[in-house]
Design a protein around this motif. Structure first.
Motif, PDB file in Angstrom:
ATOM      1  N   LEU A  15       0.795  -1.282   0.032  1.00 34.39           N
ATOM      2  CA  LEU A  15       0.130  -0.116   0.022  1.00 34.39           C
ATOM      3  C   LEU A  15       0.828   1.405   0.274  1.00 34.39           C
ATOM      4  CD1 LEU A  15      -2.841   0.512   0.072  1.00 34.39           C
ATOM      5  CD2 LEU A  15      -2.786   0.865   2.659  1.00 34.39           C
ATOM      6  N   ILE A  16       1.854   1.360   0.722  1.00 34.80           N
ATOM      7  CA  ILE A  16       2.907   2.459   0.772  1.00 34.80           C
ATOM      8  C   ILE A  16       3.659   2.315  -0.626  1.00 34.80           C
ATOM      9  CG2 ILE A  16       4.784   3.353   1.842  1.00 34.80           C
ATOM     10  CD1 ILE A  16       3.915   2.048   4.488  1.00 34.80           C
ATOM     11  N   TRP A  17       4.101   1.239  -1.049  1.00 33.46           N
ATOM     12  CA  TRP A  17       4.633   1.219  -2.355  1.00 33.46           C
ATOM     13  C   TRP A  17       3.739   1.987  -3.402  1.00 33.46           C
ATOM     14  CZ3 TRP A  17       3.228  -1.734  -6.769  1.00 33.46           C
ATOM     15  CH2 TRP A  17       4.403  -1.550  -7.866  1.00 33.46           C
ATOM     16  N   GLY A  18       2.533   1.693  -3.357  1.00 30.41           N
ATOM     17  CA  GLY A  18       1.388   2.065  -4.441  1.00 30.41           C
ATOM     18  C   GLY A  18       1.277   3.578  -4.346  1.00 30.41           C
ATOM     19  N   GLY A  19       1.421   4.020  -2.974  1.00 31.19           N
ATOM     20  CA  GLY A  19       1.179   5.484  -2.704  1.00 31.19           C
ATOM     21  C   GLY A  19       2.356   6.333  -3.221  1.00 31.19           C
ATOM     22  N   ILE A  20       3.480   5.789  -2.998  1.00 30.23           N
ATOM     23  CA  ILE A  20       4.443   6.497  -3.609  1.00 30.23           C
ATOM     24  C   ILE A  20       4.506   6.450  -5.114  1.00 30.23           C
ATOM     25  CG2 ILE A  20       7.011   6.203  -3.823  1.00 30.23           C
ATOM     26  CD1 ILE A  20       7.300   5.257  -0.715  1.00 30.23           C
ATOM     27  N   HIS A  21       4.220   5.452  -5.885  1.00 29.90           N
ATOM     28  CA  HIS A  21       3.857   5.400  -7.179  1.00 29.90           C
ATOM     29  C   HIS A  21       3.179   6.418  -7.855  1.00 29.90           C
ATOM     30  CE1 HIS A  21       7.466   2.734  -8.419  1.00 29.90           C
ATOM     31  NE2 HIS A  21       6.956   1.979  -7.212  1.00 29.90           N
TER      32      HIS A  21
END
Length: 84
Positions: A15-21
């Motif tokens: 979820l954090i990775w998707g938010g950063i992207h």
């Protein structure tokens, strides 16, 4: 809770990775649609994965197996190897 914690850590990390992207895609040309598409696919993947995990645990419980949260990992490590 011991067996579900690694899955929750992976899900939060995704979820954090998707938010950063999503934020990076928005910054490319300040088009909010790009970030929304990436967020939607990330959340859709996590929802699908969560549903499959829930379905598998529910299936195991209905079949009368031990609770997936407290049972063995499926690999019997107590098997003794023959001595040579």
């Amino acid at each position: 809770m011991r067996r579900i914690r690694p899955i929750l850590v992976i899900m939060v990390g995704l979820l954090i990775w998707g938010g950063i992207h999503s934020y990076g895609a928005y910054l490319m040309n300040h088009n909010p649609l790009r970030g929304l598409v990436i967020s939607a696919f990330t959340c859709g993947f996590l929802a699908f994965w969560g549903f499959l995990i829930y379905w598998k645990w529910d299936y195991l419980n209905r079949r009368g197996k031990a609770s997936p949260l407290s049972g063995p990992t499926g690999v019997d490590l107590s098997v003794k190897r023959p001595e040579s």
